[in-house]
Write a protein that holds these residues in place. Structure first.
Motif, short mmCIF file in Angstrom:
data_model
loop_
_atom_site.label_atom_id
_atom_site.label_comp_id
_atom_site.label_asym_id
_atom_site.label_seq_id
_atom_site.Cartn_x
_atom_site.Cartn_y
_atom_site.Cartn_z
N ARG A 48 7.05 1.64 4.50
CA ARG A 48 7.72 1.28 3.24
C ARG A 48 7.83 -0.25 3.16
NH1 ARG A 48 11.58 5.39 1.51
NH2 ARG A 48 11.68 5.69 3.74
N GLU A 53 2.47 -0.53 1.26
CA GLU A 53 2.13 -0.33 -0.14
C GLU A 53 0.66 -0.67 -0.39
OE1 GLU A 53 3.85 -1.20 -4.59
OE2 GLU A 53 5.01 -1.82 -2.85
N ALA A 58 3.01 3.62 0.23
CA ALA A 58 4.24 3.41 -0.52
C ALA A 58 3.91 2.91 -1.92
CB ALA A 58 5.12 2.38 0.20
N ARG A 76 11.02 0.85 -3.51
CA ARG A 76 9.77 1.30 -2.89
C ARG A 76 9.98 2.68 -2.27
NH1 ARG A 76 7.75 -3.24 0.37
NH2 ARG A 76 6.83 -3.93 -1.56
N LEU A 78 7.97 6.14 -0.31
CA LEU A 78 6.78 6.64 0.38
C LEU A 78 6.07 7.62 -0.54
CD1 LEU A 78 8.05 7.31 4.01
CD2 LEU A 78 6.58 5.47 3.22
#
Length: 87
Positions: A48, A53, A58, A76, A78
């Motif tokens: 995360r 990302e 994420a 944010r 998952l």
């Protein structure tokens, strides 16, 4: 007239910004928020992150819209799960 933006909730941040821009709302303030960090962060907390990302694990999503769409509160989440054996 105050507008409502419930349709933006849950969307990835870039998608919400694009919708706002198409409505003429630009210069939106994006405010990240998150739960307090765990005492012993595990792998989920590492995923995360910005790197998580970028790797697709994420996604930063809209959780609130304020000031007639001029401020997005994002968090944010998952969205992908690593399986055993993945690098």
């Amino acid at each position: 007239m105050q507008q409502t933006f419930e349709h933006l909730l849950g969307l990835p941040t870039p998608a919400a910004l694009a919708i706002l821009a198409s409505s003429g709302i630009i210069g939106v303030d994006v405010v990240p928020t998150a739960a307090p960090p765990k005492r012993n962060p595990g792998e989920d907390e590492l995923l995360r992150s910005d790197a998580g990302e970028q790797a697709g694990y994420a996604s930063t999503r809209v959780i609130a819209v304020e000031e007639d769409g001029r401020r997005l509160i994002v968090s944010r989440f998952l969205v992908g799960v690593r399986t055993p054996g993945e690098g």
